[in-house]
Motif scaffolding. Sequence first.
Motif, PDB file in Angstrom:
ATOM      1  N   UNK A 224       0.854  -1.184   0.000  1.00  0.00           N
ATOM      2  CA  UNK A 224       0.000   0.000   0.000  1.00  0.00           C
ATOM      3  C   UNK A 224       0.891   1.236   0.000  1.00  0.00           C
ATOM      4  N   UNK A 225       0.729   2.042  -1.038  1.00  0.00           N
ATOM      5  CA  UNK A 225       1.516   3.262  -1.173  1.00  0.00           C
ATOM      6  C   UNK A 225       0.650   4.479  -0.882  1.00  0.00           C
ATOM      7  N   UNK A 226       1.276   5.445  -0.267  1.00  0.00           N
ATOM      8  CA  UNK A 226       0.658   6.747  -0.076  1.00  0.00           C
ATOM      9  C   UNK A 226       1.477   7.746  -0.883  1.00  0.00           C
ATOM     10  N   UNK A 227       0.810   8.721  -1.452  1.00  0.00           N
ATOM     11  CA  UNK A 227       1.500   9.764  -2.205  1.00  0.00           C
ATOM     12  C   UNK A 227       0.874  11.106  -1.874  1.00  0.00           C
ATOM     13  N   UNK A 228       1.652  12.151  -1.997  1.00  0.00           N
ATOM     14  CA  UNK A 228       1.089  13.480  -1.780  1.00  0.00           C
ATOM     15  C   UNK A 228       1.572  14.429  -2.866  1.00  0.00           C
ATOM     16  N   UNK A 229       0.780  15.473  -3.094  1.00  0.00           N
ATOM     17  CA  UNK A 229       1.172  16.492  -4.063  1.00  0.00           C
ATOM     18  C   UNK A 229       0.608  17.829  -3.616  1.00  0.00           C
ATOM     19  N   UNK A 230       1.269  18.877  -4.109  1.00  0.00           N
ATOM     20  CA  UNK A 230       0.842  20.215  -3.721  1.00  0.00           C
ATOM     21  C   UNK A 230      -0.443  20.609  -4.459  1.00  0.00           C
ATOM     22  N   UNK A 231      -0.552  20.196  -5.715  1.00  0.00           N
ATOM     23  CA  UNK A 231      -1.713  20.555  -6.521  1.00  0.00           C
ATOM     24  C   UNK A 231      -2.189  19.353  -7.302  1.00  0.00           C
ATOM     25  N   UNK A 232      -3.465  19.329  -7.647  1.00  0.00           N
ATOM     26  CA  UNK A 232      -4.007  18.229  -8.434  1.00  0.00           C
ATOM     27  C   UNK A 232      -4.092  18.585  -9.912  1.00  0.00           C
ATOM     28  N   UNK A 233      -3.630  19.790 -10.269  1.00  0.00           N
ATOM     29  CA  UNK A 233      -3.612  20.171 -11.682  1.00  0.00           C
ATOM     30  C   UNK A 233      -2.602  19.287 -12.384  1.00  0.00           C
ATOM     31  N   UNK A 234      -3.060  18.595 -13.431  1.00  0.00           N
ATOM     32  CA  UNK A 234      -2.260  17.529 -14.025  1.00  0.00           C
ATOM     33  C   UNK A 234      -0.843  17.959 -14.362  1.00  0.00           C
ATOM     34  N   UNK A 235      -0.707  19.121 -14.974  1.00  0.00           N
ATOM     35  CA  UNK A 235       0.613  19.524 -15.440  1.00  0.00           C
ATOM     36  C   UNK A 235       1.589  19.761 -14.297  1.00  0.00           C
ATOM     37  N   UNK A 236       1.067  19.998 -13.119  1.00  0.00           N
ATOM     38  CA  UNK A 236       1.959  20.255 -11.982  1.00  0.00           C
ATOM     39  C   UNK A 236       1.791  19.203 -10.897  1.00  0.00           C
ATOM     40  N   UNK A 237       1.038  18.164 -11.208  1.00  0.00           N
ATOM     41  CA  UNK A 237       0.712  17.185 -10.175  1.00  0.00           C
ATOM     42  C   UNK A 237       1.785  16.118 -10.080  1.00  0.00           C
ATOM     43  N   UNK A 238       2.925  16.489  -9.537  1.00  0.00           N
ATOM     44  CA  UNK A 238       3.967  15.511  -9.288  1.00  0.00           C
ATOM     45  C   UNK A 238       3.658  14.887  -7.943  1.00  0.00           C
ATOM     46  N   UNK A 239       3.373  13.610  -7.965  1.00  0.00           N
ATOM     47  CA  UNK A 239       3.052  12.932  -6.723  1.00  0.00           C
ATOM     48  C   UNK A 239       4.317  12.295  -6.158  1.00  0.00           C
ATOM     49  N   UNK A 240       4.533  12.535  -4.877  1.00  0.00           N
ATOM     50  CA  UNK A 240       5.677  11.988  -4.174  1.00  0.00           C
ATOM     51  C   UNK A 240       5.185  10.822  -3.325  1.00  0.00           C
ATOM     52  N   UNK A 241       5.841   9.691  -3.515  1.00  0.00           N
ATOM     53  CA  UNK A 241       5.391   8.462  -2.882  1.00  0.00           C
ATOM     54  C   UNK A 241       6.202   8.128  -1.635  1.00  0.00           C
ATOM     55  N   UNK A 242       5.502   7.494  -0.695  1.00  0.00           N
ATOM     56  CA  UNK A 242       6.193   6.898   0.423  1.00  0.00           C
ATOM     57  C   UNK A 242       6.748   5.532   0.024  1.00  0.00           C
ATOM     58  N   UNK A 243       7.472   4.913   0.950  1.00  0.00           N
ATOM     59  CA  UNK A 243       8.114   3.616   0.668  1.00  0.00           C
ATOM     60  C   UNK A 243       7.116   2.472   0.682  1.00  0.00           C
ATOM     61  N   UNK A 244       5.916   2.740   1.186  1.00  0.00           N
ATOM     62  CA  UNK A 244       4.880   1.722   1.163  1.00  0.00           C
ATOM     63  C   UNK A 244       4.815   0.892   2.438  1.00  0.00           C
ATOM     64  N   UNK A 245       3.659   0.281   2.646  1.00  0.00           N
ATOM     65  CA  UNK A 245       3.459  -0.704   3.709  1.00  0.00           C
ATOM     66  C   UNK A 245       3.152  -2.034   3.049  1.00  0.00           C
ATOM     67  N   UNK A 246       3.965  -3.015   3.343  1.00  0.00           N
ATOM     68  CA  UNK A 246       3.708  -4.347   2.802  1.00  0.00           C
ATOM     69  C   UNK A 246       2.791  -5.081   3.762  1.00  0.00           C
ATOM     70  N   UNK A 247       1.579  -5.384   3.303  1.00  0.00           N
ATOM     71  CA  UNK A 247       0.604  -6.080   4.137  1.00  0.00           C
ATOM     72  C   UNK A 247       0.509  -7.539   3.697  1.00  0.00           C
ATOM     73  N   UNK A 248       0.692  -8.421   4.651  1.00  0.00           N
ATOM     74  CA  UNK A 248       0.556  -9.849   4.393  1.00  0.00           C
ATOM     75  C   UNK A 248      -0.572 -10.378   5.261  1.00  0.00           C
ATOM     76  N   UNK A 249      -1.605 -10.905   4.609  1.00  0.00           N
ATOM     77  CA  UNK A 249      -2.738 -11.482   5.332  1.00  0.00           C
ATOM     78  C   UNK A 249      -2.658 -12.995   5.183  1.00  0.00           C
TER      79      UNK A 249
END
Lengths: 114, 116
Positions: free
Chosen positions: B90-115
Motif C-alpha cells: 500500500x503506497x501513499x502519495x502526496x502532491x501540492x496541486x491536483x492540476x495535471x501539469x503540476x501534479x507531481x506525486x511523491x510516494x512513500x516507501x509503502x506498507x507491505x501487508x501480508x494477510x
Amino acid sequence: DQQVKQNSPSLSVQEGRISILNCDYTNSMFDYFLWYKKYPAEGPTFLISISSIKDKNEDGRFTVFLNKSAKHLSLHIVPSQPGDSAVYFCAASRFYNQGGKLIFGQGTELSVKP
Amino acid sequence: EAGVTQFPSHSVIEKGQTVTLRCDPISGHDNLYWYRRVMGKEIKFLLHFVKESKQDESGMPNNRFLAERTGGTYSTLKVQPAELEDSGVYFCASSRTAIAAKNIQYFGAGTRLSVL
C-alpha cells in the motif's frame, strides 16, 4: 480493464547502450503521461512527464516520446547506467481532471549490465 | 524537507483481523492519495483526499476499507476485517496541486501487508 499497459515485464541492456521502455494506453481522454522509477523497498519516484500537446520531452539522459495516434509512449535512456536498474512504471492522468489520480501500467524491470 | 512517510513498513496479520496503515504526507501538500500494488501487478488507485475531504474514492475495493484524514494532515487506511486478497503493498502519495501539469506525486516507501 487495464487502460495502461506495459507489455514487457523485463528488459536487459548493456551499460552505455540505449534502453527503450514502452507503454500503450487505451483511453483517448488521457492527456498527461508520466514515468516513475522504483527501486526495491522504496516508493516510486517521478522521472519525467509529457503533455499530450507535445510529442517529445527531454531531460538529460531521459527522453519520453508520445505517439497519440498509436496511443503509445516510450522512454529512452541514453546512455544506460547500472544505477538505472529499477522497475519503471508508466502512468497516465486526465487534465480536467479526475482529481489527479494516476493510472499505472504493470511496470518493466530494467537491468543494466556493466 | 521530509518526504512522505508510511508506518508500518511491514504488517503480517491473520485473516479476519484489523490493520491500520498510516501516512504522513509532505508538509503543505493538500492532496493525499492511496494506491495499492498486488502481486507485482500494476499500482492501482484507491482514493484521493483534498485536505480532509474525500475527493475520489472510486478505487476503494469494498466497505472493509476505511480511509480518514482528520485535520487534513496525516491519513489512516483501516482494513477490517482483512481478507487474503488484501495482501499487497500500500503506497501513499502526496502532491501540492491536483492540476495535471503540476501534479507531481511523491510516494512513500509503502506498507507491505501480508494477510495469512
